[in-house]
Design a protein around this motif. Structure first.
Motif, PDB file in Angstrom:
ATOM      1  N   SER A 280     -65.751 -11.305  38.566  1.00  0.00           N
ATOM      2  CA  SER A 280     -66.054 -11.018  37.164  1.00  0.00           C
ATOM      3  C   SER A 280     -67.328 -11.713  36.697  1.00  0.00           C
ATOM      4  O   SER A 280     -67.841 -11.404  35.615  1.00  0.00           O
ATOM      5  N   LEU A 281     -67.829 -12.647  37.504  1.00  0.00           N
ATOM      6  CA  LEU A 281     -69.019 -13.412  37.110  1.00  0.00           C
ATOM      7  C   LEU A 281     -70.304 -12.880  37.739  1.00  0.00           C
ATOM      8  O   LEU A 281     -71.388 -13.368  37.429  1.00  0.00           O
ATOM      9  N   VAL A 282     -70.196 -11.887  38.627  1.00  0.00           N
ATOM     10  CA  VAL A 282     -71.391 -11.345  39.285  1.00  0.00           C
ATOM     11  C   VAL A 282     -72.156 -10.487  38.281  1.00  0.00           C
ATOM     12  O   VAL A 282     -71.671  -9.438  37.849  1.00  0.00           O
ATOM     13  N   SER A 283     -73.325 -10.927  37.905  1.00  0.00           N
ATOM     14  CA  SER A 283     -74.056 -10.211  36.852  1.00  0.00           C
ATOM     15  C   SER A 283     -75.488  -9.845  37.239  1.00  0.00           C
ATOM     16  O   SER A 283     -76.159  -9.146  36.484  1.00  0.00           O
ATOM     17  N   SER A 284     -75.974 -10.297  38.365  1.00  0.00           N
ATOM     18  CA  SER A 284     -77.349 -10.003  38.752  1.00  0.00           C
ATOM     19  C   SER A 284     -77.423  -9.805  40.253  1.00  0.00           C
ATOM     20  O   SER A 284     -76.492 -10.147  40.995  1.00  0.00           O
ATOM     21  N   GLN A 285     -78.549  -9.287  40.695  1.00  0.00           N
ATOM     22  CA  GLN A 285     -78.741  -9.077  42.125  1.00  0.00           C
ATOM     23  C   GLN A 285     -78.783 -10.396  42.871  1.00  0.00           C
ATOM     24  O   GLN A 285     -78.246 -10.498  43.992  1.00  0.00           O
ATOM     25  N   ASP A 286     -79.381 -11.402  42.285  1.00  0.00           N
ATOM     26  CA  ASP A 286     -79.408 -12.723  42.929  1.00  0.00           C
ATOM     27  C   ASP A 286     -78.004 -13.285  43.079  1.00  0.00           C
ATOM     28  O   ASP A 286     -77.654 -13.845  44.125  1.00  0.00           O
ATOM     29  N   ASP A 287     -77.185 -13.131  42.013  1.00  0.00           N
ATOM     30  CA  ASP A 287     -75.779 -13.555  42.106  1.00  0.00           C
ATOM     31  C   ASP A 287     -75.090 -12.838  43.255  1.00  0.00           C
ATOM     32  O   ASP A 287     -74.353 -13.449  44.051  1.00  0.00           O
ATOM     33  N   ALA A 288     -75.314 -11.515  43.309  1.00  0.00           N
ATOM     34  CA  ALA A 288     -74.618 -10.710  44.310  1.00  0.00           C
ATOM     35  C   ALA A 288     -75.022 -11.100  45.724  1.00  0.00           C
ATOM     36  O   ALA A 288     -74.178 -11.148  46.628  1.00  0.00           O
ATOM     37  N   VAL A 289     -76.300 -11.386  45.942  1.00  0.00           N
ATOM     38  CA  VAL A 289     -76.754 -11.793  47.276  1.00  0.00           C
ATOM     39  C   VAL A 289     -76.074 -13.093  47.692  1.00  0.00           C
ATOM     40  O   VAL A 289     -75.563 -13.221  48.812  1.00  0.00           O
ATOM     41  N   GLU A 290     -76.070 -14.056  46.778  1.00  0.00           N
ATOM     42  CA  GLU A 290     -75.477 -15.364  47.094  1.00  0.00           C
ATOM     43  C   GLU A 290     -73.977 -15.260  47.325  1.00  0.00           C
ATOM     44  O   GLU A 290     -73.435 -15.830  48.279  1.00  0.00           O
ATOM     45  N   LEU A 291     -73.303 -14.530  46.454  1.00  0.00           N
ATOM     46  CA  LEU A 291     -71.846 -14.461  46.539  1.00  0.00           C
ATOM     47  C   LEU A 291     -71.366 -13.527  47.641  1.00  0.00           C
ATOM     48  O   LEU A 291     -70.256 -13.704  48.150  1.00  0.00           O
ATOM     49  N   MET A 292     -72.175 -12.533  48.019  1.00  0.00           N
ATOM     50  CA  MET A 292     -71.777 -11.663  49.119  1.00  0.00           C
ATOM     51  C   MET A 292     -71.671 -12.471  50.409  1.00  0.00           C
ATOM     52  O   MET A 292     -70.746 -12.269  51.219  1.00  0.00           O
ATOM     53  N   GLU A 293     -72.604 -13.378  50.618  1.00  0.00           N
ATOM     54  CA  GLU A 293     -72.547 -14.233  51.799  1.00  0.00           C
ATOM     55  C   GLU A 293     -71.244 -15.023  51.832  1.00  0.00           C
ATOM     56  O   GLU A 293     -70.582 -15.126  52.864  1.00  0.00           O
ATOM     57  N   CYS A 294     -70.880 -15.550  50.685  1.00  0.00           N
ATOM     58  CA  CYS A 294     -69.631 -16.311  50.594  1.00  0.00           C
ATOM     59  C   CYS A 294     -68.425 -15.402  50.812  1.00  0.00           C
ATOM     60  O   CYS A 294     -67.474 -15.770  51.508  1.00  0.00           O
ATOM     61  N   ALA A 295     -68.481 -14.190  50.218  1.00  0.00           N
ATOM     62  CA  ALA A 295     -67.370 -13.251  50.358  1.00  0.00           C
ATOM     63  C   ALA A 295     -67.140 -12.885  51.819  1.00  0.00           C
ATOM     64  O   ALA A 295     -65.991 -12.749  52.265  1.00  0.00           O
ATOM     65  N   LEU A 296     -68.216 -12.727  52.572  1.00  0.00           N
ATOM     66  CA  LEU A 296     -68.085 -12.368  53.976  1.00  0.00           C
ATOM     67  C   LEU A 296     -67.568 -13.537  54.804  1.00  0.00           C
ATOM     68  O   LEU A 296     -66.731 -13.365  55.696  1.00  0.00           O
TER      69      LEU A 296
END
Length: 900
Positions: A280-296
């Protein structure tokens, strides 16, 4: 795809023979240096060299009707979760046929029938990508009180279900030792956090075993967890979660700590809750790049899906970020499952299409297509993936790999991939082998136009000419045969025949490459007025178009030629526009308007005229021809008209047309009324009449429409628009049976040279039982109109059978994509009990045009002859084109009941 997917063999030879910089000098007078050489054979050869047709990266089955029928049959019986994949395959088939509207409808069906959140994300983003440039429409709908954010973001954290049952653990009472406390203290850093032993044990099997099993910690009241990268604050949140089942509002850094900890100790409920919080906190492309790594790393599907959504909503721009490309292009099978669940093939179909549109030879395109191949599971998916990657490898001159992929696609059943193999054989000097390869295909299946076109590349002289004639006979939509024949005739100095050949295709298909070739013809002839007409039409349809294999901007050539034509005054331009509009010379009209836009005249009204003309072209030509962008160009012109509107009431009219032309009739009507409330104008009344006539079939609305058109005619306007209003008013009068008033309207329209009014007046004569007068009236239109296939077709209704057949043969000659002549000839043959010939007449058109009416009639013929399976096939294919067609549904139901 025409521009990027161009034959390298032709591109290289043309680069050697033509150096644009040697003559493309934009300073005044420099064109004459080139023109003085244009008559030489070498100059003509270099200027009018026709590039080989590209090997398209599309699914092109030999019998698309059979494949459409199979898809429809599977959709009737498949599991709900399989429907999106079938609609995606249907989309790919329509893409190969160039049916843009049907492509979008298939995508929408895939989105609507998506069985998972991931499918909703992928197909919603795909539809959003396809609707680039339509943001204004959504904004205008909002001003009308209607929300149109149809493909907006999905609330992933609330909609994505993840199976966490494997991570839950029922707490059993195993505290046989009365000395074991109900609480346990965990040391985290310098702090001790007291927790409920059984609540913590319930978080996961590892904790359960630690606290209740045979581990030494099960007997301890104090356990040290300091070496597990969790902060005291983070562990207190974990303890709280064990008690309440929910997480409090904490910082993202703490949530990341908890996520890592939960994954390490297999706390699936905790990990899921944490992933949803982070999602719910992913709001930008930079957020998504950083958090996708963590998600994987931490196997968090919900967080990964939320990041995926951010990437997809930013297509195509996000593919300019190397970090995003890295995530998509180097994910292994497990990571793809985390990112997109069971829909990796759909995801990489989207990503590879976007990448090919950006640059088909880029590394990112190859990366995505490699992933597409890896994700392919069914035979259908594999043949598409192999062929697409083969096309890209061919462009990149990676010939061995391209050959392997085309072979794989061919072995999977994609016959069209033989064209790629033939190109490779020719590149390697095996021209005869390439010819024989195509000959083998032609002899083994029902031949199609592209097969003869492809084979023509590997022979010369009469053989090549014969193959190209056959290609045109089987598929008149192929532009290469016309271009090759026209260029060959031009090289032989047969100017009239060359222009006739290229005009033949431009009469029904306004293909930019054909306009470009004719422009080159006119340059060699030093007919600069005609040349600038074509290049300005090209720039109207595609402002960024580049000629000579993309090496020269069309705008640059236009500047060059402009120095050698007479300058027209504004009055001259209006006279030219009036003449060309009246003679139904669409290309000439586009050119004049383009030139007028350079002046200081009011640009809003000129862009509006441009949009009307482009829509007329789109309506008169088969609008779904591949890469024909008349509807898109018309919308672009309308938006420019709105941008340049000089008054608010004028802007409202253009907004109304934008809404009306995109299917929002009631909202268009609302804009017209707002404009009228500010100021009564011709265009506002005309729009309101047009939208009202289309919004209701109630005959009582006719009187209102008539009064609106009458009001419009009282307002100031030019004769072009007055003629249109008189023509429309005449049509309403005819529908109401007021033939005298209708005739007056048409006659008045003709007095101001609205040529199309001949058609309305002919209808009046026919309704008065004067068929001869109707025929004569339509003959006048045939003689006046530059593009007159529709006039011949309409005239055929007013003559005897023999003349009707002659007129419809002329229609097919002028515009082979008009379906009525085929249907008429087939019906006549059927009436004469020539069933096989009737079916063959329809089949020759169906080969290159997926038309509902042709399929419907052929299905009825098959039913009549007792061929139930063929009738059922055509019914199913037709319902793939229009699933809600009532008569087709009835025929399908009837035929289906007789299926053996």
């Amino acid at each position: 795809m025409r521009a990027p997917f161009t034959s390298d063999s032709c591109k290289e030879s043309q680069l050697d023979s033509l150096n644009p910089q040697s003559w493309l000098q934009v300073e005044r007078g420099k064109l004459s240096n080139f023109s003085s050489q244009a008559s030489s054979s070498s100059s003509i050869e270099s200027l009018i060299k026709v590039p080989e047709p590209p090997v398209h990266p599309f699914f092109k089955p030999v019998d698309y009707v059979q494949v459409l029928a199979q898809i429809h049959e599977e959709l009737e019986s498949c599991l709900p979760q399989e429907r999106s994949s079938l609609y995606l395959f249907q989309y790919q088939l329509f893409r190969g046929l160039g049916e843009a509207k049907l492509m979008r409808r298939s995508l929408r069906s895939a989105w609507l029938k998506g069985g998972t959140v991931h499918e909703k994300l992928v197909f919603g983003a795909w539809l959003k990508y396809e609707r680039q440039g339509e943001e204004l429409i959504s904004d205008l709908l909002v001003t009308c009180g209607k929300c149109a954010r149809e493909y907006g973001p999905v609330d992933v954290s609330s909609e994505l279900d993840v199976d966490i049952s494997s991570g839950s653990h029922e707490t059993l009472s195993m505290m046989n030792d009365k000395h074991i406390s109900r609480s346990v203290s965990f040391k985290v850093g310098d702090e001790k956090i007291v927790c409920d032993r059984q609540k913590i044990a319930s978080l996961s099997a590892p904790f359960y075993s630690m606290l209740n099993g045979c581990f030494s910690e099960s007997l301890c009241e104090h356990i040290d967890l300091s070496e597990n990268n969790i902060s005291p604050m983070g562990f207190r949140e974990i303890s709280e979660f064990s008690m309440t089942g929910s997480l409090n509002e904490v910082s993202p850094n703490i949530l990341l700590e908890i996520l890592v900890f939960a994954n390490k100790f297999c706390c699936e409920r905790l990990k899921d809750a944490c992933g949803r919080k982070l999602a719910s906190l992913v709001s930008s492309q930079d957020d998504a790049v950083e958090l996708m790594e963590c998600a994987l790393e931490e196997n968090s599907p919900v967080l990964a899906a939320s990041c995926l959504q951010v990437f997809l909503q930013e297509l195509p721009d996000c593919l300019n970020d190397d970090r995003v490309v890295e995530i998509f292009s180097h994910s292994n099978k497990q990571q793809k499952t985390i990112i997109v669940g069971s829909a990796p093939f759909s995801l990489y179909c989207l990503l590879s299409e976007v990448a090919m549109n950006l640059d088909p030879q880029s590394d990112k395109t190859v990366f995505f297509l490699d992933q597409l191949v890896e994700s392919a599971e069914t035979n259908r998916q594999k043949l598409l993936a192999f062929h697409q990657l083969g096309c890209v490898r061919l462009l990149r001159k990676e010939y061995d790999e391209a050959e392997r992929l085309f072979e794989a696609a061919l072995n999977a059943g994609h016959i069209y991939s033989v064209s790629g193999l033939a190109r490779l054989g020719n590149i390697r000097g095996h021209r005869l082998w390439a010819y024989d390869k195509l000959s083998s295909v032609i002899s083994s299946v029902t031949p199609l136009g592209w097969m003869y076109q492809e084979r023509s590349l590997y022979c010369e002289g009469d053989k090549r000419w014969e193959d190209l004639e056959k290609a045109t006979e089987l598929d008149p939509t192929l532009t290469y045969p016309y271009m090759y024949r026209a260029a060959s005739l031009m090289r032989k100095q047969n100017v009239r025949a060359a222009l006739a050949e290229i005009n033949r295709v431009l009469g029904f298909k306004m293909a930019l490459e054909c306009l470009e070739l004719r422009f080159c013809f006119y340059l060699t002839l030093e007919n600069y007025q005609a040349a600038i007409c074509d290049v300005q039409a090209i720039l109207t349809l595609s402002p960024d178009y580049r000629m000579f294999e993309g090496r020269v901007a069309a705008s640059q050539l236009r500047t060059l030629v402009r120095e050698h034509v007479e300058n027209w005054t504004t009055a001259d331009c209006w006279l030219q526009l009036y003449d060309r509009w009246s003679s139904v010379d669409d290309i000439g009209s586009l050119s004049v308007i383009y030139q007028m836009l350079e002046s200081d005249a009011a640009k809003g009204i000129l862009y509006f005229r441009q949009s009307l003309l482009l829509l007329r072209i789109a309506n008169n030509l088969p609008s779904e021809l591949f890469r024909l962008n008349c509807p898109e160009a018309a919308m672009r012109s309308l938006q420019l008209a709105r941008q340049h509107a000089s008054t608010e009431h004028e802007r409202l009219v253009y907004e109304g047309w934008i809404l009306y032309d995109t299917g929002h009739c009631n909202e268009g009507l609302q804009k017209a009324e707002e404009s009228i409330n500010i100021k009564k104008s011709f265009e506002a009344f005309f729009l309101k009449a047009y939208a009202l006539a289309d919004s209701s079939l109630d005959p009582s609305f006719s009187s209102t429409v008539m009064s609106l058109l009458e009001e419009a005619l009282k307002c100031p306007s030019d004769r072009l628009r007055k003629g249109q209003a008189l023509n429309n008013l005449g049509s309403v009068y005819v529908d109401c049976g007021k033939l005298d008033l209708a005739a007056d309207c048409y006659i008045n329209a003709l007095k101001i040279r609205h040529t199309r009014a001949h058609q309305g007046l002919a209808r009046v004569h026919f309704l008065r039982n004067d068929k001869a007068a109707a025929f004569e009236e339509m003959t006048k239109l045939v003689e006046k109109a530059r593009n007159n296939a529709s006039a011949y077709e309409k005239r055929s209704e007013y003559c005897d059978r023999e003349l009707t057949k002659a007129d419809l043969e002329m229609v097919t000659q002028l515009d082979p994509l008009r379906v009525y002549p085929y249907r008429y000839r087939a019906a006549v043959l059927m009436d004469s009990q020539k069933e096989k010939e009737a079916i063959a007449e329809l089949s020759r058109a169906i080969l290159f045009k997926a038309d509902l009416h042709l399929l419907h009639l052929r299905a009825a013929f098959h039913e009549h002859t007792g061929d139930v399976l063929a009738a059922l096939r055509d019914c199913r294919a037709a319902l793939s084109v229009d699933p809600n067609h009532r008569e087709m549904l009835e025929l399908h139901s009837r035929v289906n009941s007789h299926e053996p």
